[in-house]
Design an enzyme around this catalytic site. Structure first.
Site, PDB file in Angstrom:
ATOM      1  N   LYS A  11       2.089  -1.347   2.301  1.00  0.00           N
ATOM      2  CA  LYS A  11       0.970  -1.701   3.182  1.00  0.00           C
ATOM      3  C   LYS A  11       1.431  -2.452   4.455  1.00  0.00           C
ATOM      4  O   LYS A  11       2.577  -2.913   4.539  1.00  0.00           O
ATOM      5  CB  LYS A  11      -0.026  -2.557   2.387  1.00  0.00           C
ATOM      6  CG  LYS A  11      -0.660  -1.794   1.210  1.00  0.00           C
ATOM      7  CD  LYS A  11      -1.753  -2.616   0.546  1.00  0.00           C
ATOM      8  CE  LYS A  11      -2.395  -1.851  -0.600  1.00  0.00           C
ATOM      9  NZ  LYS A  11      -3.524  -2.601  -1.210  1.00  0.00           N
ATOM     10  N   TYR A  51     -10.196   4.926   0.367  1.00  0.00           N
ATOM     11  CA  TYR A  51     -10.797   3.853  -0.424  1.00  0.00           C
ATOM     12  C   TYR A  51     -12.291   4.061  -0.662  1.00  0.00           C
ATOM     13  O   TYR A  51     -13.008   3.098  -0.959  1.00  0.00           O
ATOM     14  CB  TYR A  51     -10.537   2.505   0.248  1.00  0.00           C
ATOM     15  CG  TYR A  51      -9.126   1.981   0.031  1.00  0.00           C
ATOM     16  CD1 TYR A  51      -8.661   1.700  -1.254  1.00  0.00           C
ATOM     17  CD2 TYR A  51      -8.268   1.753   1.092  1.00  0.00           C
ATOM     18  CE1 TYR A  51      -7.390   1.208  -1.473  1.00  0.00           C
ATOM     19  CE2 TYR A  51      -6.985   1.259   0.881  1.00  0.00           C
ATOM     20  CZ  TYR A  51      -6.550   0.988  -0.404  1.00  0.00           C
ATOM     21  OH  TYR A  51      -5.284   0.498  -0.624  1.00  0.00           O
ATOM     22  N   PHE A  59     -15.506  -6.131  -0.032  1.00  0.00           N
ATOM     23  CA  PHE A  59     -14.245  -6.203   0.717  1.00  0.00           C
ATOM     24  C   PHE A  59     -13.886  -4.902   1.428  1.00  0.00           C
ATOM     25  O   PHE A  59     -12.851  -4.813   2.077  1.00  0.00           O
ATOM     26  CB  PHE A  59     -13.102  -6.638  -0.212  1.00  0.00           C
ATOM     27  CG  PHE A  59     -12.876  -5.743  -1.409  1.00  0.00           C
ATOM     28  CD1 PHE A  59     -12.167  -4.558  -1.311  1.00  0.00           C
ATOM     29  CD2 PHE A  59     -13.374  -6.116  -2.657  1.00  0.00           C
ATOM     30  CE1 PHE A  59     -11.935  -3.751  -2.419  1.00  0.00           C
ATOM     31  CE2 PHE A  59     -13.162  -5.313  -3.774  1.00  0.00           C
ATOM     32  CZ  PHE A  59     -12.439  -4.117  -3.643  1.00  0.00           C
ATOM     33  N   ARG A  87       2.826   0.622 -11.843  1.00  0.00           N
ATOM     34  CA  ARG A  87       1.863  -0.487 -11.938  1.00  0.00           C
ATOM     35  C   ARG A  87       2.536  -1.753 -12.486  1.00  0.00           C
ATOM     36  O   ARG A  87       2.213  -2.864 -12.077  1.00  0.00           O
ATOM     37  CB  ARG A  87       0.649  -0.070 -12.754  1.00  0.00           C
ATOM     38  CG  ARG A  87      -0.150   1.017 -12.009  1.00  0.00           C
ATOM     39  CD  ARG A  87      -1.365   1.498 -12.766  1.00  0.00           C
ATOM     40  NE  ARG A  87      -2.427   0.504 -12.788  1.00  0.00           N
ATOM     41  CZ  ARG A  87      -3.223   0.231 -11.760  1.00  0.00           C
ATOM     42  NH1 ARG A  87      -3.072   0.868 -10.610  1.00  0.00           N
ATOM     43  NH2 ARG A  87      -4.177  -0.660 -11.873  1.00  0.00           N
ATOM     44  N   THR A  93      -3.158  -6.899  -9.126  1.00  0.00           N
ATOM     45  CA  THR A  93      -3.733  -6.762  -7.770  1.00  0.00           C
ATOM     46  C   THR A  93      -3.722  -8.090  -7.029  1.00  0.00           C
ATOM     47  O   THR A  93      -3.360  -8.159  -5.851  1.00  0.00           O
ATOM     48  CB  THR A  93      -5.192  -6.247  -7.877  1.00  0.00           C
ATOM     49  OG1 THR A  93      -5.178  -5.026  -8.609  1.00  0.00           O
ATOM     50  CG2 THR A  93      -5.801  -6.023  -6.513  1.00  0.00           C
ATOM     51  N   ARG A 104       4.280  -7.743  -6.088  1.00  0.00           N
ATOM     52  CA  ARG A 104       3.192  -8.572  -5.543  1.00  0.00           C
ATOM     53  C   ARG A 104       3.467 -10.064  -5.733  1.00  0.00           C
ATOM     54  O   ARG A 104       3.102 -10.871  -4.877  1.00  0.00           O
ATOM     55  CB  ARG A 104       1.866  -8.147  -6.167  1.00  0.00           C
ATOM     56  CG  ARG A 104       1.365  -6.819  -5.551  1.00  0.00           C
ATOM     57  CD  ARG A 104       0.297  -6.203  -6.371  1.00  0.00           C
ATOM     58  NE  ARG A 104      -0.347  -5.066  -5.706  1.00  0.00           N
ATOM     59  CZ  ARG A 104      -1.098  -4.179  -6.348  1.00  0.00           C
ATOM     60  NH1 ARG A 104      -1.298  -4.291  -7.651  1.00  0.00           N
ATOM     61  NH2 ARG A 104      -1.647  -3.179  -5.686  1.00  0.00           N
ATOM     62  N   HIS A 117       0.131  -0.294  -2.748  1.00  0.00           N
ATOM     63  CA  HIS A 117      -0.902   0.383  -3.547  1.00  0.00           C
ATOM     64  C   HIS A 117      -0.185   1.346  -4.477  1.00  0.00           C
ATOM     65  O   HIS A 117       0.809   1.954  -4.090  1.00  0.00           O
ATOM     66  CB  HIS A 117      -1.863   1.188  -2.657  1.00  0.00           C
ATOM     67  CG  HIS A 117      -2.672   2.187  -3.426  1.00  0.00           C
ATOM     68  ND1 HIS A 117      -3.820   1.833  -4.097  1.00  0.00           N
ATOM     69  CD2 HIS A 117      -2.461   3.504  -3.699  1.00  0.00           C
ATOM     70  CE1 HIS A 117      -4.292   2.907  -4.730  1.00  0.00           C
ATOM     71  NE2 HIS A 117      -3.478   3.931  -4.494  1.00  0.00           N
ATOM     72  N   GLU A 128      -4.507  11.641  -4.664  1.00  0.00           N
ATOM     73  CA  GLU A 128      -4.004  10.809  -3.557  1.00  0.00           C
ATOM     74  C   GLU A 128      -2.778  11.442  -2.897  1.00  0.00           C
ATOM     75  O   GLU A 128      -2.642  11.398  -1.671  1.00  0.00           O
ATOM     76  CB  GLU A 128      -3.691   9.403  -4.079  1.00  0.00           C
ATOM     77  CG  GLU A 128      -4.953   8.641  -4.497  1.00  0.00           C
ATOM     78  CD  GLU A 128      -4.699   7.297  -5.145  1.00  0.00           C
ATOM     79  OE1 GLU A 128      -5.684   6.608  -5.470  1.00  0.00           O
ATOM     80  OE2 GLU A 128      -3.524   6.915  -5.326  1.00  0.00           O
TER      81      GLU A 128
HETATM   82  P1  CMP Z   1      -5.277  -1.442  -4.007  1.00  0.00           P
HETATM   83  O1  CMP Z   1      -4.476  -1.251  -5.251  1.00  0.00           O
HETATM   84  O2  CMP Z   1      -4.802  -0.766  -2.777  1.00  0.00           O
HETATM   85  O3  CMP Z   1      -6.798  -0.989  -4.288  1.00  0.00           O
HETATM   86  C1  CMP Z   1      -7.893  -1.559  -3.628  1.00  0.00           C
HETATM   87  C2  CMP Z   1      -7.513  -2.686  -2.711  1.00  0.00           C
HETATM   88  O4  CMP Z   1      -8.568  -3.515  -2.282  1.00  0.00           O
HETATM   89  C3  CMP Z   1      -6.593  -3.626  -3.457  1.00  0.00           C
HETATM   90  O5  CMP Z   1      -5.352  -3.014  -3.693  1.00  0.00           O
HETATM   91  C4  CMP Z   1      -6.582  -4.824  -2.508  1.00  0.00           C
HETATM   92  O6  CMP Z   1      -5.661  -4.670  -1.462  1.00  0.00           O
HETATM   93  C5  CMP Z   1      -7.976  -4.757  -1.867  1.00  0.00           C
HETATM   94  N1  CMP Z   1      -8.851  -5.868  -2.240  1.00  0.00           N
HETATM   95  C6  CMP Z   1      -9.326  -6.784  -1.386  1.00  0.00           C
HETATM   96  N2  CMP Z   1     -10.124  -7.648  -2.026  1.00  0.00           N
HETATM   97  C7  CMP Z   1     -10.164  -7.289  -3.311  1.00  0.00           C
HETATM   98  C8  CMP Z   1     -10.832  -7.803  -4.460  1.00  0.00           C
HETATM   99  N3  CMP Z   1     -11.624  -8.883  -4.411  1.00  0.00           N
HETATM  100  N4  CMP Z   1     -10.641  -7.164  -5.630  1.00  0.00           N
HETATM  101  C9  CMP Z   1      -9.856  -6.053  -5.696  1.00  0.00           C
HETATM  102  N5  CMP Z   1      -9.208  -5.525  -4.634  1.00  0.00           N
HETATM  103  C10 CMP Z   1      -9.359  -6.142  -3.457  1.00  0.00           C
END
Ligand code: CMP
Length: 140
Positions: A11, A51, A59, A87, A93, A104, A117, A128
């Site tokens: 990202k 998304y 968000f 993962r 996340t 992360r 991601h 995807e």
């Molecule tokens: P990703 O795995 O790319 O999938 C959805 C993305 O939303 C997540 O990673 C985060 O970068 C973003 N995001 C921002 N805020 C939130 C939140 N509160 N909960 C989950 N994902 C979030």
């Protein structure tokens, strides 16, 4: 366990800090092969579509803005159990909940700017991958 493919994005928070190589080293050290990779500037249309499943979440708009705020690296990773393995390598996340040694935990700035991601299922991985790569772009 069969050889699988998963979709990955490095990202904008990570490309901005020049972390592409360090993140790729973690994938490779864990046995995943980068079988396709391209650095792109994601358009708003692409980010919104990618998304779409989160469109109703509070968000969503900020996430689209963030994902288009700088270059990203889109990738296909291949290996045994690649979806689950990726993962594990990424970690939770929210970096506050991520295990030590994960991407992360080491690199993410926040739950939004969380560096990578990765697809959440083999089915979504195929969808995807299809957004960004043609079959001939992937060389296993
Ligand atoms: P990703 O795995 O790319 O999938 C959805 C993305 O939303 C997540 O990673 C985060 O970068 C973003 N995001 C921002 N805020 C939130 C939140 N509160 N909960 C989950 N994902 C979030």
């Amino acid at each position: 366990m069969a050889i699988e493919r998963t979709f990955s994005i490095i990202k904008p928070d990570a490309t901005r800090r020049n972390l592409t190589g360090k993140i790729n080293a973690k994938f490779e050290a864990a046995g995943l092969r980068i079988v396709a990779q391209r650095r792109i500037q994601m358009t708003e249309t692409q980010a919104k579509k990618f998304y779409e499943v989160h469109a109703a979440r509070p968000f969503y708009n900020d996430l689209v803005k963030f994902m288009t705020s700088g270059p990203v690296v889109v990738q296909v990773l291949e290996g045994e159990n690649a979806v689950a393995k990726n993962r594990e390598i990424m970690g939770a996340t929210n970096p506050a909940n991520a295990d030590a040694g994960t991407i992360r935990k080491e690199f993410a700035e926040s739950i939004e700017a969380n560096s990578v991601h990765g697809s959440d299922s083999a089915e979504n991985a195929a969808i995807e991958i299809g957004y960004f790569f043609a079959g001939a772009d992937i060389v296993g």
